[in-house]
Design an enzyme around this catalytic site. Sequence first.
Site, PDB file in Angstrom:
ATOM      1  N   GLY A 207      37.853  45.169  38.477  1.00 23.45           N
ATOM      2  CA  GLY A 207      37.336  46.527  38.661  1.00 23.45           C
ATOM      3  C   GLY A 207      38.223  47.313  39.594  1.00 23.45           C
ATOM      4  O   GLY A 207      39.328  46.876  39.925  1.00 23.45           O
ATOM      5  N   ASN A 208      37.779  48.485  40.000  1.00 22.56           N
ATOM      6  CA  ASN A 208      38.558  49.281  40.956  1.00 22.56           C
ATOM      7  C   ASN A 208      37.627  49.961  41.945  1.00 22.56           C
ATOM      8  O   ASN A 208      36.406  49.818  41.864  1.00 22.56           O
ATOM      9  CB  ASN A 208      39.451  50.288  40.218  1.00 22.56           C
ATOM     10  CG  ASN A 208      38.635  51.261  39.409  1.00 22.56           C
ATOM     11  OD1 ASN A 208      37.776  51.955  39.943  1.00 22.56           O
ATOM     12  ND2 ASN A 208      38.893  51.307  38.113  1.00 22.56           N
ATOM     13  N   ARG A 209      38.215  50.701  42.886  1.00 27.79           N
ATOM     14  CA  ARG A 209      37.436  51.217  44.006  1.00 27.79           C
ATOM     15  C   ARG A 209      36.820  52.587  43.764  1.00 27.79           C
ATOM     16  O   ARG A 209      36.377  53.238  44.696  1.00 27.79           O
ATOM     17  CB  ARG A 209      38.324  51.337  45.245  1.00 27.79           C
ATOM     18  CG  ARG A 209      38.815  50.044  45.791  1.00 27.79           C
ATOM     19  CD  ARG A 209      39.610  50.317  47.059  1.00 27.79           C
ATOM     20  NE  ARG A 209      40.450  49.200  47.406  1.00 27.79           N
ATOM     21  CZ  ARG A 209      40.028  48.122  48.044  1.00 27.79           C
ATOM     22  NH1 ARG A 209      38.769  48.027  48.404  1.00 27.79           N
ATOM     23  NH2 ARG A 209      40.857  47.150  48.324  1.00 27.79           N
TER      24      ARG A 209
END
Length: 401
Positions: A207-209
């Site tokens: 995933g990412n932030r």
Amino acid sequence: MRIVLGVSGGIAAYKSALLLRLLTEAGHDVRVVPTRASLEFVGLATWEALSGHPVSTEVFEDVPHVPHVSLGKSADLVVVAPATADLLSRAATGRADDLLTATLLTARCPVLVAPAMHTEMWEHPATVANVRTLRERGVHVLEPASGRLTGADTGPGRMPDPEVVAAAALALVEPAEPSPAQDLAGMPVVVSAGGPREPLDPVRYLGNRSSGRQGYALARAARARGARVTLVTANVALPVPEGVEALPVETTEQLRDAVRAAAKDADVVVMAAAVADFRPASSATSKIKKSGGDPLVLRLGQNPDILAELAAERLRPGQVVVGFAAETGDDGASVLEHGRAKALRKRADLLVVNAVGAGRGFGTADNDITILDRDAEVVATASGSKDVVADRVWDAVLAHL
Ligand code: CTP
């Protein structure tokens, strides 16, 4: 402003500690009036420490100051959260058998209650009648949220989140903001927000932030300007803006399907989601185990570029497609140069180039943006809160239309 925060005896009383914080941090003087039963859940010390005032539940304490009359009379706003079925019943029948119900009888200011109870209690004809009575008398009764209740049961009955209660309560007393121009009135728009998660195995994901804040600000701003907003939201922990239809998704594939389905009827599609470029080539059906000290090699496959597809296909004639480009700049090219190359590559009508990294962009409150057209010409720049940026993006969309 002087606010009385009434707390009755439900497990959701713990959420009101945060509600109290939100109200005091907004600069208000808050007096907490818990019921006796609520002290089983959150004790006096918590309310006294967080409010900075002595707290009592009874009418026969501090008698010289006649608190059962003075608290209600001097309040600018009364909020009861959580409001149990018993509290609603006592308030509806006008009882005054503790400090909170006495305060409700003497208050002449706006009163907001946030019910919290099991679904059966909320739906019981007695509670329904009590809520109707209170509403007829001008009390603002929030609808409870749906979801997991105290036990294993789920359904309507949860106290809405403290942020939602605080916003609804303060909206009753704060002067209304001048309503923005309805320059998107009735326009169907789609906004994607957040960051997809690509499963590696049943418990792990890539995933990412992305916090989803910019996408949510875009949805809120469009709604405030009259648009009919569909928000495709990937793993965002923010309350859905009022009046916006949210379609929650998890993976890029789900996000693509939801955006494309909604885009068929939309005049504008804004891809603010931080879509994953890659996903695991295959997702394990059981948890991946360590194998000795060997490194784990992941094979990643490329995700479809949803924005480029939308720009190439135009699912509805005349549709405006807007992309975001989160860029850091590097030795080879600046943020704007990377943005220009992306504008020419993706061919969206507008590309909002957003400088990220070094405390900017992801997860932060403020943004610095440059809006490019499909030929990579600068059409606008803006900086400020994500709400300000959102309005500038819709201004650019309108100018494009
Ligand atoms: N985007 C998309 N589908 C993808 C990747 C990105 O629709 N598979 C969209 C994003 O929603 C955003 C825009 O494309 O509106 C640009 O995203 P960004 O991550 O900056 O661009 P990438 O295509 O990933 O380019 P690069 O990684 O080469 O910088």
